[in-house]
Design a protein around this motif. Structure first.
Motif, PDB file in Angstrom:
ATOM      1  N   GLU A  44     -23.583 -36.137   1.846  1.00 31.57           N
ATOM      2  CA  GLU A  44     -22.482 -37.030   2.219  1.00 31.57           C
ATOM      3  C   GLU A  44     -22.954 -38.472   2.349  1.00 31.57           C
ATOM      4  O   GLU A  44     -22.291 -39.395   1.885  1.00 31.57           O
ATOM      5  N   SER A  45     -24.102 -38.672   2.968  1.00 34.73           N
ATOM      6  CA  SER A  45     -24.564 -40.026   3.267  1.00 34.73           C
ATOM      7  C   SER A  45     -25.344 -40.677   2.132  1.00 34.73           C
ATOM      8  O   SER A  45     -25.173 -41.869   1.867  1.00 34.73           O
ATOM      9  N   PHE A  46     -26.217 -39.925   1.473  1.00 35.43           N
ATOM     10  CA  PHE A  46     -27.112 -40.533   0.486  1.00 35.43           C
ATOM     11  C   PHE A  46     -27.116 -39.816  -0.860  1.00 35.43           C
ATOM     12  O   PHE A  46     -27.945 -40.106  -1.714  1.00 35.43           O
ATOM     13  N   ARG A  47     -26.180 -38.877  -1.033  1.00 39.06           N
ATOM     14  CA  ARG A  47     -26.081 -38.135  -2.286  1.00 39.06           C
ATOM     15  C   ARG A  47     -27.399 -37.442  -2.653  1.00 39.06           C
ATOM     16  O   ARG A  47     -27.767 -37.324  -3.811  1.00 39.06           O
ATOM     17  N   GLN A  48     -28.102 -36.991  -1.628  1.00 38.42           N
ATOM     18  CA  GLN A  48     -29.361 -36.289  -1.833  1.00 38.42           C
ATOM     19  C   GLN A  48     -29.171 -34.782  -1.789  1.00 38.42           C
ATOM     20  O   GLN A  48     -28.221 -34.281  -1.181  1.00 38.42           O
ATOM     21  N   GLU A  49     -30.105 -34.084  -2.388  1.00 39.99           N
ATOM     22  CA  GLU A  49     -30.204 -32.647  -2.260  1.00 39.99           C
ATOM     23  C   GLU A  49     -31.471 -32.328  -1.466  1.00 39.99           C
ATOM     24  O   GLU A  49     -32.447 -33.088  -1.509  1.00 39.99           O
ATOM     25  N   PRO A  50     -31.483 -31.225  -0.718  1.00 35.60           N
ATOM     26  CA  PRO A  50     -32.690 -30.868   0.048  1.00 35.60           C
ATOM     27  C   PRO A  50     -33.899 -30.709  -0.873  1.00 35.60           C
ATOM     28  O   PRO A  50     -33.785 -30.245  -2.003  1.00 35.60           O
ATOM     29  N   PHE A  51     -35.047 -31.120  -0.355  1.00 37.25           N
ATOM     30  CA  PHE A  51     -36.294 -31.008  -1.122  1.00 37.25           C
ATOM     31  C   PHE A  51     -37.425 -30.810  -0.129  1.00 37.25           C
ATOM     32  O   PHE A  51     -37.541 -31.547   0.856  1.00 37.25           O
ATOM     33  N   PHE A  52     -38.257 -29.809  -0.370  1.00 36.14           N
ATOM     34  CA  PHE A  52     -39.403 -29.554   0.504  1.00 36.14           C
ATOM     35  C   PHE A  52     -40.589 -29.153  -0.355  1.00 36.14           C
ATOM     36  O   PHE A  52     -40.450 -28.393  -1.307  1.00 36.14           O
ATOM     37  N   ALA A  53     -41.771 -29.674  -0.010  1.00 37.49           N
ATOM     38  CA  ALA A  53     -42.997 -29.307  -0.720  1.00 37.49           C
ATOM     39  C   ALA A  53     -44.164 -29.309   0.260  1.00 37.49           C
ATOM     40  O   ALA A  53     -44.179 -30.067   1.235  1.00 37.49           O
ATOM     41  N   SER A  54     -45.113 -28.454   0.002  1.00 38.18           N
ATOM     42  CA  SER A  54     -46.291 -28.353   0.857  1.00 38.18           C
ATOM     43  C   SER A  54     -47.142 -29.612   0.770  1.00 38.18           C
ATOM     44  O   SER A  54     -46.976 -30.446  -0.127  1.00 38.18           O
ATOM     45  N   ALA A  55     -48.098 -29.699   1.695  1.00 40.05           N
ATOM     46  CA  ALA A  55     -49.007 -30.843   1.690  1.00 40.05           C
ATOM     47  C   ALA A  55     -49.824 -30.890   0.401  1.00 40.05           C
ATOM     48  O   ALA A  55     -50.057 -31.962  -0.161  1.00 40.05           O
ATOM     49  N   ALA A  56     -50.242 -29.736  -0.093  1.00 40.06           N
ATOM     50  CA  ALA A  56     -51.049 -29.696  -1.319  1.00 40.06           C
ATOM     51  C   ALA A  56     -50.260 -30.233  -2.509  1.00 40.06           C
ATOM     52  O   ALA A  56     -50.745 -31.069  -3.275  1.00 40.06           O
ATOM     53  N   ASP A  57     -49.031 -29.765  -2.670  1.00 37.87           N
ATOM     54  CA  ASP A  57     -48.191 -30.267  -3.754  1.00 37.87           C
ATOM     55  C   ASP A  57     -47.840 -31.733  -3.533  1.00 37.87           C
ATOM     56  O   ASP A  57     -47.735 -32.517  -4.477  1.00 37.87           O
ATOM     57  N   GLY A  58     -47.662 -32.084  -2.275  1.00 38.52           N
ATOM     58  CA  GLY A  58     -47.304 -33.457  -1.929  1.00 38.52           C
ATOM     59  C   GLY A  58     -48.350 -34.464  -2.366  1.00 38.52           C
ATOM     60  O   GLY A  58     -48.010 -35.554  -2.838  1.00 38.52           O
ATOM     61  N   MET A  59     -49.609 -34.108  -2.247  1.00 41.81           N
ATOM     62  CA  MET A  59     -50.661 -35.032  -2.671  1.00 41.81           C
ATOM     63  C   MET A  59     -50.605 -35.266  -4.174  1.00 41.81           C
ATOM     64  O   MET A  59     -50.941 -36.343  -4.658  1.00 41.81           O
ATOM     65  N   GLY A  60     -50.138 -34.281  -4.921  1.00 45.73           N
ATOM     66  CA  GLY A  60     -49.968 -34.465  -6.358  1.00 45.73           C
ATOM     67  C   GLY A  60     -48.914 -35.518  -6.663  1.00 45.73           C
ATOM     68  O   GLY A  60     -49.102 -36.372  -7.539  1.00 45.73           O
ATOM     69  N   TYR A  61     -47.807 -35.484  -5.922  1.00 47.04           N
ATOM     70  CA  TYR A  61     -46.761 -36.494  -6.100  1.00 47.04           C
ATOM     71  C   TYR A  61     -47.283 -37.884  -5.723  1.00 47.04           C
ATOM     72  O   TYR A  61     -46.986 -38.885  -6.388  1.00 47.04           O
ATOM     73  N   MET A  62     -48.052 -37.951  -4.647  1.00 44.79           N
ATOM     74  CA  MET A  62     -48.584 -39.238  -4.199  1.00 44.79           C
ATOM     75  C   MET A  62     -49.548 -39.826  -5.232  1.00 44.79           C
ATOM     76  O   MET A  62     -49.529 -41.029  -5.518  1.00 44.79           O
ATOM     77  N   ASP A  63     -50.385 -38.971  -5.792  1.00 47.09           N
ATOM     78  CA  ASP A  63     -51.368 -39.448  -6.776  1.00 47.09           C
ATOM     79  C   ASP A  63     -50.687 -39.959  -8.047  1.00 47.09           C
ATOM     80  O   ASP A  63     -51.108 -40.973  -8.629  1.00 47.09           O
ATOM     81  N   ALA A  64     -49.637 -39.267  -8.472  1.00 48.42           N
ATOM     82  CA  ALA A  64     -48.922 -39.691  -9.684  1.00 48.42           C
ATOM     83  C   ALA A  64     -48.271 -41.048  -9.466  1.00 48.42           C
ATOM     84  O   ALA A  64     -48.299 -41.919 -10.356  1.00 48.42           O
ATOM     85  N   PHE A  65     -47.696 -41.244  -8.307  1.00 46.96           N
ATOM     86  CA  PHE A  65     -47.070 -42.522  -7.985  1.00 46.96           C
ATOM     87  C   PHE A  65     -48.127 -43.630  -7.941  1.00 46.96           C
ATOM     88  O   PHE A  65     -47.907 -44.733  -8.451  1.00 46.96           O
ATOM     89  N   LYS A  66     -49.266 -43.324  -7.347  1.00 42.68           N
ATOM     90  CA  LYS A  66     -50.331 -44.326  -7.215  1.00 42.68           C
ATOM     91  C   LYS A  66     -50.824 -44.799  -8.577  1.00 42.68           C
ATOM     92  O   LYS A  66     -51.146 -45.984  -8.760  1.00 42.68           O
ATOM     93  N   THR A  67     -50.863 -43.900  -9.532  1.00 43.14           N
ATOM     94  CA  THR A  67     -51.290 -44.268 -10.880  1.00 43.14           C
ATOM     95  C   THR A  67     -50.374 -45.329 -11.479  1.00 43.14           C
ATOM     96  O   THR A  67     -50.832 -46.286 -12.115  1.00 43.14           O
ATOM     97  N   VAL A  68     -49.062 -45.179 -11.255  1.00 45.43           N
ATOM     98  CA  VAL A  68     -48.108 -46.173 -11.748  1.00 45.43           C
ATOM     99  C   VAL A  68     -48.340 -47.514 -11.055  1.00 45.43           C
ATOM    100  O   VAL A  68     -48.373 -48.567 -11.696  1.00 45.43           O
ATOM    101  N   VAL A  69     -48.504 -47.479  -9.747  1.00 45.76           N
ATOM    102  CA  VAL A  69     -48.707 -48.715  -8.987  1.00 45.76           C
ATOM    103  C   VAL A  69     -49.957 -49.444  -9.455  1.00 45.76           C
ATOM    104  O   VAL A  69     -49.962 -50.670  -9.615  1.00 45.76           O
TER     105      VAL A  69
END
Length: 338
Positions: free
Chosen positions: A303-328
């Protein structure tokens, strides 16, 4: 007399046995009785016992603040103590991040941030990154930032804005916040060929105000921060920045499908000071995972942000962080030159 002597000898034998009885029990390897109250428990076994502070690195009204507070009530219920959110602004989020990084690792100070923590590290605003915390879990994913303009611009597509920028070099101004994810996305616009000037106007709510007031020509903001303007027809959404169209606003095309490489996805996370016991971090993550699966939570963020629920473990989360860092890191010279 003999009877009296026998009684005296028997008494002496009983006294001797009583005197050495304790030593005999100890020598047999038996433990002494436990102290009153039992053995002390480890702090992580009894956590939490007092209020927990969620530290948010941006001001009220933005997507980071919203996503953090969407968890607060549920966390209070799941953990059985008061959970309060506080906004600590400044330096692209690095002030709040450092506050938590340097806090006591006892589970009572928690950072809520997102992928842009990598920007602070890459450009040198902070001498630490997500690896210097104990990541609990990824608890939300942005449905995609929206590239938006005022309706009076006449732009209906990214191509319209692209062509105008080429015909009027440097005249279009995009509002951004130096050293943040929006800064990176603005640089991605330039790299994609848009001849547009970058103007630092501040955080999410400041950018909305600057666009509405005619001080800038374009912003890249979370849907929830501009939905009222979109619904009233004052702003036009030209594109979203996720890899695929969001279920929350399926009519807004991605930048990629319009032929522009502007994909950059943002993940939100909870993190603790580095030396926080793993049992505490895991218990907090389990509470978040439960909340993320509740229908009330799903309804609220849609309703507020047009988001869908999303959850990931810390291990998977570091993968997302690393991919973003590469772009930066690919924009480090432009980010540090500003």
């Amino acid at each position: 007399m003999k009877k009296l002597l026998a009684m005296l000898l028997a008494s002496l034998m009983l006294l001797s046995l009583a005197a050495c009885g304790g030593d005999t029990q100890t020598d047999a390897g038996k433990d002494p009785p436990p102290a009153a109250g039992g053995e002390p428990q480890a702090a992580e076994a009894t956590w939490p016992e007092r209020p927990i502070e969620i530290v948010i690195p941006y001001g009220a009204g933005g997507d980071t603040d919203f996503n953090a507070r969407a968890y607060v009530e549920g966390l209070s219920k799941e953990l059985g103590v008061s959970v309060a959110a506080s906004n600590v602004t400044g330096s692209g989020g690095s002030i709040a991040s450092r506050q938590v990084k340097d806090a006591a690792p006892d589970g009572y100070s928690v950072l809520f941030f997102h992928s842009a923590i990598n920007v602070n590290e890459v450009i040198g605003v902070a001498d630490f990154g997500v690896q210097d915390f104990k990541l609990s879990s990824i608890v939300a994913k942005s449905p995609g930032e929206i590239i938006a303009v005022r309706a009076d611009s006449g732009f209906q597509t990214l191509e319209d804005m692209f062509n105008y920028s080429k015909e009027h070099p440097g005249q279009l101004k995009i509002g951004m916040d130096t050293g943040t994810m929006v800064h990176v996305q603005s640089l991605m616009l330039q790299k994609a060929g848009f001849d547009i000037s970058l103007v630092d106007v501040g955080g999410a709510s400041d950018r909305v105000a600057a666009l509405a007031g005619g001080h800038i020509d374009c912003i890249i903001n979370a849907y929830g921060t501009i939905k009222d303007y979109l619904e009233k027809g004052e702003f036009v959404a030209l594109a979203q920045t996720n890899g695929e169209r969001s279920a929350g606003f399926p009519d807004i095309p991605t930048a990629a499908e319009q032929g522009y490489d502007l994909t950059l996805e943002k993940h939100y996370f909870f993190a603790f000071p580095k030396d926080t016991p793993q049992e505490i971090v895991d218990k907090f993550a389990a509470a978040c995972e439960k909340i993320s699966g509740e229908q009330d939570y799903a309804d609220s963020i849609m309703e507020s942000f047009r988001q869908e629920p999303f959850f990931a473990s810390a291990a998977d989360g570091m993968g997302y962080m690393d991919a973003f860092k590469t772009v930066v890191e690919s924009f480090v010279s432009e980010l540090t030159a500003s």
